[in-house]
Design a protein around this motif. Structure first.
Motif, PDB file in Angstrom:
ATOM      1  N   LEU A 131      21.851  91.947  87.179  1.00  0.00           N
ATOM      2  CA  LEU A 131      21.904  92.606  85.874  1.00  0.00           C
ATOM      3  C   LEU A 131      21.765  94.102  86.075  1.00  0.00           C
ATOM      4  O   LEU A 131      20.981  94.554  86.912  1.00  0.00           O
ATOM      5  N   TYR A 132      22.526  94.856  85.295  1.00  0.00           N
ATOM      6  CA  TYR A 132      22.469  96.305  85.343  1.00  0.00           C
ATOM      7  C   TYR A 132      22.261  96.858  83.941  1.00  0.00           C
ATOM      8  O   TYR A 132      22.732  96.289  82.962  1.00  0.00           O
ATOM      9  N   LEU A 133      21.585  97.983  83.881  1.00  0.00           N
ATOM     10  CA  LEU A 133      21.402  98.724  82.641  1.00  0.00           C
ATOM     11  C   LEU A 133      22.448  99.830  82.646  1.00  0.00           C
ATOM     12  O   LEU A 133      22.426 100.700  83.507  1.00  0.00           O
ATOM     13  N   ARG A 134      23.385  99.776  81.727  1.00  0.00           N
ATOM     14  CA  ARG A 134      24.431 100.799  81.641  1.00  0.00           C
ATOM     15  C   ARG A 134      23.922 101.908  80.723  1.00  0.00           C
ATOM     16  O   ARG A 134      23.641 101.684  79.556  1.00  0.00           O
ATOM     17  N   VAL A 135      23.799 103.115  81.289  1.00  0.00           N
ATOM     18  CA  VAL A 135      23.224 104.257  80.593  1.00  0.00           C
ATOM     19  C   VAL A 135      24.304 105.319  80.429  1.00  0.00           C
ATOM     20  O   VAL A 135      25.127 105.525  81.321  1.00  0.00           O
ATOM     21  N   LYS A 136      24.288 106.026  79.300  1.00  0.00           N
ATOM     22  CA  LYS A 136      25.259 107.092  79.044  1.00  0.00           C
ATOM     23  C   LYS A 136      25.137 108.171  80.109  1.00  0.00           C
ATOM     24  O   LYS A 136      24.044 108.595  80.461  1.00  0.00           O
ATOM     25  N   ASN A 137      26.283 108.634  80.599  1.00  0.00           N
ATOM     26  CA  ASN A 137      26.382 109.743  81.552  1.00  0.00           C
ATOM     27  C   ASN A 137      25.627 109.510  82.853  1.00  0.00           C
ATOM     28  O   ASN A 137      25.289 110.445  83.549  1.00  0.00           O
TER      29      ASN A 137
END
Length: 183
Positions: free
Chosen positions: A141-147
């Motif tokens: 699982l990954y946390l997709r963060v802006k920029n």
């Protein structure tokens, strides 16, 4: 994994896993065995109780056994070092009270032993699941963060079951009210 209305908290298992203990014991046993067999051929005394080393010649067998014994023992010391420091352990905390997502892991000794990533919950774009089956299975699982790049949320090593991965991903995406990608 604890979840209430305002805080979502997950513990992450590090290197203190049963498989790491098993391999550390196997490598130290093998390393010491090879080392004692090589030293037995040099000294002319049988230092191993479980095997007869009287037929070994020091050159080339004894030197080779000593070399493998040293390498095996050093590898085992590294594994025990990783277990003692519990490399990779930590937690994921998503706090709606403070509006902060915190990803924390323990690393190697030094000034960067504490690895901590924090970001506002508004910057979280999605939860991404990566699933690849086969010989080298990958379920993360990954946390997709802006920029920013994707931040891993799951432990390294043995892959988790598909149902656990789906449950964790769905629960976290629901808590954060963000989309779930990859499933």
């Amino acid at each position: 994994m604890v979840s209430d209305k305002l805080i979502f908290y997950q513990n992450v298992l590090g290197s203190r896993r049963l498989s790491n203990f098993f391999w550390a014991v196997v490598t130290i046993t093998g390393g010491i065995g090879f080392l004692l067999a090589g030293l037995s051929s040099y000294l002319g005394i049988n230092l191993l109780v479980v095997s007869d080393t009287s037929s070994l010649q020091f050159i080339p067998q004894g030197i080779t056994l000593i070399f493998y014994g040293i390498i095996g023992s050093l590898l085992s010391l590294y594994q025990w070092f990783m277990i003692v420091l519990n490399i990779g352990s930590g937690y994921n905390e998503f706090n709606k009270k403070t509006n902060i997502a915190t990803i924390f892991r323990w690393g190697f000794l030094g000034k960067n032993r504490r690895i901590e990533f924090t970001c506002p919950l508004e910057d979280v774009k999605a939860i991404r699941a990566e699933i690849r089956d086969g010989i080298n299975a990958k379920r993360k699982l990954y946390l997709r963060v802006k920029n920013k790049r994707d931040i891993p949320l799951t432990r390294i090593g043995e892959p988790m079951s598909l149902s656990d991965l789906e449950n964790q991903a769905a629960e976290l995406a629901s808590f954060l009210s963000v989309p779930l990608e990859g499933i």
